[in-house]
Design a protein around this motif. Structure first.
Motif, PDB file in Angstrom:
ATOM      1  N   THR A 138       0.775  -1.073  -0.149  1.00  0.00           N
ATOM      2  CA  THR A 138       0.132  -0.034  -0.070  1.00  0.00           C
ATOM      3  C   THR A 138       0.859   1.282   0.061  1.00  0.00           C
ATOM      4  N   GLU A 139       0.468   2.089  -0.918  1.00  0.00           N
ATOM      5  CA  GLU A 139       1.259   3.381  -1.014  1.00  0.00           C
ATOM      6  C   GLU A 139       0.958   4.395  -0.021  1.00  0.00           C
ATOM      7  N   ILE A 140       1.837   4.898   0.819  1.00  0.00           N
ATOM      8  CA  ILE A 140       1.500   5.581   2.012  1.00  0.00           C
ATOM      9  C   ILE A 140       1.665   7.246   1.476  1.00  0.00           C
ATOM     10  N   PRO A 141       0.639   7.923   1.672  1.00  0.00           N
ATOM     11  CA  PRO A 141       0.599   9.395   1.278  1.00  0.00           C
ATOM     12  C   PRO A 141       2.003   9.975   1.532  1.00  0.00           C
ATOM     13  N   SER A 142       2.398  10.922   0.689  1.00  0.00           N
ATOM     14  CA  SER A 142       3.691  11.694   0.941  1.00  0.00           C
ATOM     15  C   SER A 142       3.667  12.803   1.975  1.00  0.00           C
ATOM     16  N   LEU A 202      -8.375  12.152   6.221  1.00  0.00           N
ATOM     17  CA  LEU A 202      -9.441  11.359   5.399  1.00  0.00           C
ATOM     18  C   LEU A 202     -10.507  11.957   4.794  1.00  0.00           C
ATOM     19  N   ILE A 203     -10.562  12.171   3.788  1.00  0.00           N
ATOM     20  CA  ILE A 203     -11.423  12.769   2.915  1.00  0.00           C
ATOM     21  C   ILE A 203     -12.509  11.952   2.212  1.00  0.00           C
ATOM     22  N   LYS A 204     -13.735  12.326   2.037  1.00  0.00           N
ATOM     23  CA  LYS A 204     -14.648  11.498   1.143  1.00  0.00           C
ATOM     24  C   LYS A 204     -14.361  11.229  -0.316  1.00  0.00           C
ATOM     25  N   LYS A 205     -14.449  10.366  -0.765  1.00  0.00           N
ATOM     26  CA  LYS A 205     -13.864  10.015  -2.212  1.00  0.00           C
ATOM     27  C   LYS A 205     -14.598  10.870  -2.994  1.00  0.00           C
ATOM     28  N   GLU A 206     -16.065  11.123  -2.938  1.00  0.00           N
ATOM     29  CA  GLU A 206     -16.771  12.122  -3.987  1.00  0.00           C
ATOM     30  C   GLU A 206     -15.703  13.448  -4.039  1.00  0.00           C
ATOM     31  N   ALA A 207     -15.013  13.859  -3.375  1.00  0.00           N
ATOM     32  CA  ALA A 207     -14.174  15.279  -3.544  1.00  0.00           C
ATOM     33  C   ALA A 207     -13.025  14.965  -4.393  1.00  0.00           C
ATOM     34  N   PHE A 208     -12.833  13.802  -4.588  1.00  0.00           N
ATOM     35  CA  PHE A 208     -11.748  13.550  -5.430  1.00  0.00           C
ATOM     36  C   PHE A 208     -12.145  13.225  -6.816  1.00  0.00           C
ATOM     37  N   ALA A 268      -5.440   1.064   5.317  1.00  0.00           N
ATOM     38  CA  ALA A 268      -4.093   0.646   5.444  1.00  0.00           C
ATOM     39  C   ALA A 268      -3.256   1.951   5.120  1.00  0.00           C
ATOM     40  N   ARG A 269      -3.710   2.905   4.457  1.00  0.00           N
ATOM     41  CA  ARG A 269      -2.900   4.006   4.156  1.00  0.00           C
ATOM     42  C   ARG A 269      -2.807   5.028   5.562  1.00  0.00           C
ATOM     43  N   ALA A 270      -3.985   5.059   6.059  1.00  0.00           N
ATOM     44  CA  ALA A 270      -4.148   5.855   7.171  1.00  0.00           C
ATOM     45  C   ALA A 270      -3.142   5.341   8.496  1.00  0.00           C
ATOM     46  N   GLY A 284       3.234   9.979  11.386  1.00  0.00           N
ATOM     47  CA  GLY A 284       2.733  11.375  10.937  1.00  0.00           C
ATOM     48  C   GLY A 284       1.196  11.723  11.677  1.00  0.00           C
ATOM     49  N   VAL A 285       0.915  12.476  11.074  1.00  0.00           N
ATOM     50  CA  VAL A 285      -0.582  13.221  11.923  1.00  0.00           C
ATOM     51  C   VAL A 285      -1.776  12.812  10.902  1.00  0.00           C
ATOM     52  N   LEU A 286      -2.710  12.226  11.472  1.00  0.00           N
ATOM     53  CA  LEU A 286      -4.052  11.886  10.772  1.00  0.00           C
ATOM     54  C   LEU A 286      -5.305  12.639  11.183  1.00  0.00           C
TER      55      LEU A 286
END
Length: 215
Positions: free
Chosen positions: A2-6, A67-73, A100-102, A110-112
């Motif tokens: 799983t790719e972790i956000p940068s 964590l943001i709802k997928k509808e925004a993407f 997994a990413r979170a 990091g900060v979630l």
């Protein structure tokens, strides 16, 4: 894998947020010194307005992966959000990739950022979903309650969907606390108990924040 956000992307997002939030409004930030300087942290943010997330990103002392709802993407906005290290989540299913990413963000120290109410509402922490408890108990990361106040006081004259330009928005950070009972249990009962503990802490923080700010 799983790719972790940068983390670098989240720092870029924080810098953009600083410019925008302080340029458009007048944030008053209280208690940011309470945020642990290093190690994993979860911000639990009340959610009454669309600017609440960007406001916290801009004024928080550390870069934040929300964590943001997928509808925004969608389209360019989606690419931008991914570029600044934000996490897309499907709120209507068990989104294992987002989970997994979170957890990866927290494992990397990091900060979630989480809106524990799950969706925009009164912003009073009245109905919490179990997701926050799961991340806190699973990772062992402390929760820092964050109250954003003033974003819904009145609509702007130019853009009704935003607070009036140069109006004051208060962001109050609370004391970090552990959601678990120290046993490390992740049973349904343990998560329910953790959710109850979290709700009490967040509600108390919001009441305190309103007293402090007079809102």
């Amino acid at each position: 894998m799983t790719e972790i956000p940068s983390a670098r992307g989240a720092e870029a997002g924080r810098r953009i947020g600083v410019g925008l939030m302080y340029g458009l409004w007048k944030p008053r930030v209280l208690g940011s010194w309470r945020v642990p300087a290093t190690g994993p942290v979860i911000y639990a943010v009340n959610h009454a307005h669309n600017i609440d997330g960007p406001m916290v990103m801009g004024v928080a002392p550390r870069p934040t992966h929300f964590l943001i709802k997928k509808e925004a993407f969608v389209g360019p906005l989606g690419r931008f959000l991914t570029g600044i290290g934000q996490l897309k989540v499907d709120r209507h299913s068990t989104d294992r990739t987002a989970i997994a990413r979170a957890l990866g963000v927290l494992e990397n120290g990091g900060v979630l950022g989480i809106f524990p109410e799950g969706t925009r509402g009164e912003g009073d922490f009245a109905s919490l979903r179990a997701g926050l408890a799961y991340f806190a108990v699973r990772s062992g990361a402390p929760i820092v309650p964050v109250a954003v106040l003033g974003s819904t006081d009145r609509p702007g004259r130019l853009i009704k969907a935003l607070p009036p330009l140069r109006s004051r928005v208060d962001v109050v950070f609370g004391d970090p606390f552990d959601a678990g009972d120290g046993s490390g249990r992740r049973t349904r009962k343990a998560l329910d108990e953790a959710t109850e503990r979290i709700q009490k802490q967040l509600t108390a923080h919001l009441e305190n924040a309103r007293r402090l700010t007079g809102r």
